[in-house]
Design a protein around this motif. Structure first.
Motif, PDB file in Angstrom:
ATOM      1  N   LEU A  60       0.836  -1.229  -0.080  1.00  0.00           N
ATOM      2  CA  LEU A  60       0.023  -0.087  -0.158  1.00  0.00           C
ATOM      3  C   LEU A  60       0.772   1.163   0.024  1.00  0.00           C
ATOM      4  O   LEU A  60       1.821   1.390   0.735  1.00  0.00           O
ATOM      5  N   LEU A  61       0.621   2.142  -1.132  1.00  0.00           N
ATOM      6  CA  LEU A  61       1.231   3.317  -1.251  1.00  0.00           C
ATOM      7  C   LEU A  61       0.651   4.638  -0.869  1.00  0.00           C
ATOM      8  O   LEU A  61      -0.629   4.714  -1.363  1.00  0.00           O
ATOM      9  N   LEU A  62       0.908   5.288   0.307  1.00  0.00           N
ATOM     10  CA  LEU A  62       0.227   6.206   0.825  1.00  0.00           C
ATOM     11  C   LEU A  62       0.836   7.553   0.562  1.00  0.00           C
ATOM     12  O   LEU A  62       2.157   7.865   0.835  1.00  0.00           O
ATOM     13  N   GLY A  63       0.314   8.667  -0.226  1.00  0.00           N
ATOM     14  CA  GLY A  63       1.294   9.887  -0.474  1.00  0.00           C
ATOM     15  C   GLY A  63       0.474  11.055  -1.183  1.00  0.00           C
ATOM     16  O   GLY A  63      -0.674  10.673  -1.536  1.00  0.00           O
ATOM     17  N   PRO A  64       0.729  12.186  -1.209  1.00  0.00           N
ATOM     18  CA  PRO A  64      -0.071  13.352  -1.692  1.00  0.00           C
ATOM     19  C   PRO A  64      -0.004  13.147  -3.377  1.00  0.00           C
ATOM     20  O   PRO A  64       0.676  12.367  -3.893  1.00  0.00           O
ATOM     21  N   PRO A  65      -1.211  13.812  -4.021  1.00  0.00           N
ATOM     22  CA  PRO A  65      -1.147  13.688  -5.243  1.00  0.00           C
ATOM     23  C   PRO A  65       0.114  14.275  -5.991  1.00  0.00           C
ATOM     24  O   PRO A  65       0.879  15.329  -5.510  1.00  0.00           O
ATOM     25  N   GLY A  66       0.573  13.526  -7.136  1.00  0.00           N
ATOM     26  CA  GLY A  66       1.942  14.090  -7.811  1.00  0.00           C
ATOM     27  C   GLY A  66       3.220  13.350  -7.115  1.00  0.00           C
ATOM     28  O   GLY A  66       4.271  13.379  -7.973  1.00  0.00           O
ATOM     29  N   ALA A  67       3.089  12.318  -6.189  1.00  0.00           N
ATOM     30  CA  ALA A  67       4.248  12.048  -5.673  1.00  0.00           C
ATOM     31  C   ALA A  67       4.680  10.812  -6.300  1.00  0.00           C
ATOM     32  O   ALA A  67       6.172  10.364  -6.077  1.00  0.00           O
TER      33      ALA A  67
END
Length: 502
Positions: free
Chosen positions: A212-219
């Motif tokens: 699972l990858l969590l991060g802001p848009p464009g990361a």
């Protein structure tokens, strides 16, 4: 009574069906019995028109077609060809023994042309098991010929097939299609920064661990996920055949060729439960089965309906899914590597004080709360993908290529293949459980102490505890280590619980 044979599809398998034809005195008619669906019932008109193009008229008798076993539902247009052959055998246009030696599969157009249908490969495998050849449309022959245990004949028209069976113009045996590779996936080297995420992808690829990858848009979450196929080895022949059977049932095989590239499925977040796990007419395979032996990527995971997401829980554990409907109860394999990507909240800028919405941080709890705890617990690796500084984007690419990482993944998978040779149901570290897990992933004393402290402090569930051990085993394999040691467990915990870095 004359007969020929075809198949009925049940999940990833085909079952033999005997097509019986009887001509009897009485009021002329043409009936099909044996639980046919609408498409099978409409075969009457297609067969009648196709025979008319060959200047063959149906006799002024009662024609009864029985599809045996009669209590098994029959669905699909592929019954056209065997029904036509059974009638031709009853009329002595083709030798009855020639019709009985083959299974047949194909849809008929009104002018007698044979139209390819889905499922030629599993049909050929079923025919081989029954000791019969397979007759099909020419465009399906290359696909069916991958079943080397049977003789496959492809024809363009019903007339061509009749001339073959009567010996007037024999058709050649079909040859298997080519082994193909999918499009070359983009290189991981193109992704600037995100070294921790790249390492996590390598570990996931080595042991087939869900991530699972969590991060802001464009990361770069989607960029990372789409490069996963480039880290995976080509499918083994058995795996390619398994995957191709499912794709054949879905009508996705292109030109009869088998692909040795792992599939990459990327359903949209509006997909229904039937689209994801399988269902619909005939209980067709869903995205998780189409991703068998490959990658399933769920972008914007919290945007999927919670009920759809929760249907993934059992398939992630068992590697198979059972689709139960009122008229169908079928099982499909679905051993996939799940990559999920999500923003930390609906606006996506939870950790950016200048851009976060006024509802932070409660919006994050509500947004990620759409992913249930039991489903979240099934991810082996969970990590944050931070935004990349724009200055890094202007630097030349200096990271490792996908090919270099793939070599290490191949080495780790060869170690696992030797270790689990002969073990039932275990191919990679993600499959480990029970005594085998305790045996091959037992940590050293320091590692066990670290794991116990982490389990107590962060409240690891039993599933989470075992998943840490599986990931640590994959890290050790990448390191070429025989035993799981403290550094391997520390890295595995860093991807599992917050605040663990060693």
């Amino acid at each position: 009574m004359l007969r020929t044979y075809t198949v009925a599809f049940h999940g990833a398998e085909a079952a033999p069906v005997e097509v019986q034809c009887a001509l009897s005195p009485g009021v002329p008619g043409f009936s099909i019995v044996g639980l046919p669906d609408k498409a099978v019932s409409e075969a009457r008109e297609r067969v009648r028109a196709a025979l008319a193009t060959m200047r063959i008229a149906l006799p002024s008798q009662r024609i009864t077609i029985n599809l045996s076993p009669a209590d098994m539902p029959k669905a699909g247009s592929h019954y056209d060809l065997p029904i036509a052959l059974a009638i031709l055998a009853a009329l002595k246009v083709v030798p009855p023994e020639a019709a009985e030696e083959h299974a047949a599969l194909g849809e008929l157009s009104l002018d007698g042309k044979l139209i390819p249908v889905a499922g030629a490969l599993p049909a050929a495998i079923c025919a081989a098991d029954e000791g019969r050849g397979l007759l099909c449309a020419a465009d399906s022959a290359a696909e069916a010929a991958w079943s080397e245990a049977t003789r496959v004949i492809g024809a363009g028209t019903l007339g061509d097939l009749v001339r073959h069976l009567t010996g007037q113009a024999p058709l050649p045996q079909a040859e298997a299609g080519t082994v193909t590779r999918g499009l070359v996936p983009p290189d991981l080297r193109d992704v600037r920064g995100q070294e921790k995420a790249k390492r996590a992808l390598e570990i996931a690829a080595a042991g087939r661990h869900h991530i699972l990858l969590l991060g802001p848009p464009g990361a770069g979450k989607s960029m990372l996920a789409k490069r996963m196929p480039g880290l995976l080895p080509d499918l083994a022949p058995r795996e390619a055949l398994e995957t191709s059977i499912i794709h054949s049932l879905a009508g996705l095989l292109d030109g009869g060729g088998l692909s040795c590239s792992p599939p990459f499925m990327e359903p949209h977040h509006t997909a229904s439960t039937a689209a994801i796990v399988g269902g619909g007419r005939g209980a067709q395979p869903g995205e998780i089965s189409l991703a068998h032996n490959g990658v399933l990527f769920l972008d914007e995971m919290p945007e999927f309906a919670p009920a759809v997401l929760d249907t993934l829980r059992q398939p992630m554990e068992t590697g198979e899914v059972t689709v139960s409907r009122a008229n169908a109860h079928v099982r499909y394999p679905c051993r996939f590597l799940l990559i999920a990507a999500a923003n930390p909240c609906r606006c996506g800028y939870l950790h950016d004080a200048g851009r976060a919405c006024s509802k932070a941080p409660k919006c994050s709890e509500k947004y990620l709360g759409k992913i249930s705890g039991p489903l979240m617990d099934r991810f082996d690796l969970r990590l944050e993908v931070p935004a990349v500084d724009y200055r890094q984007l202007d630097l030349p690419a200096t990271g490792e290529s996908s090919a270099a990482i793939r070599d290490r993944v191949l080495t780790a998978r060869r170690l696992q293949a030797r270790r689990y040779d002969g073990a039932t149901g275990i191919a990679l570290n993600a499959d480990l459980s029970g005594e085998m897990l305790d045996e091959v992933a037992a940590p050293d004393a320091e590692g066990r102490e670290l794991l116990m402290r982490a389990a107590e402090r962060f409240g690891l569930s039993a599933r989470g505890y075992h998943r840490v051990l599986r990931v640590a085993r994959s890290i050790a394999d990448l390191d070429g280590a025989e035993a799981v040691r403290r550094p391997h467990l520390a890295e595995a915990l860093a991807y599992r619980v917050p605040g663990m870095a060693g």
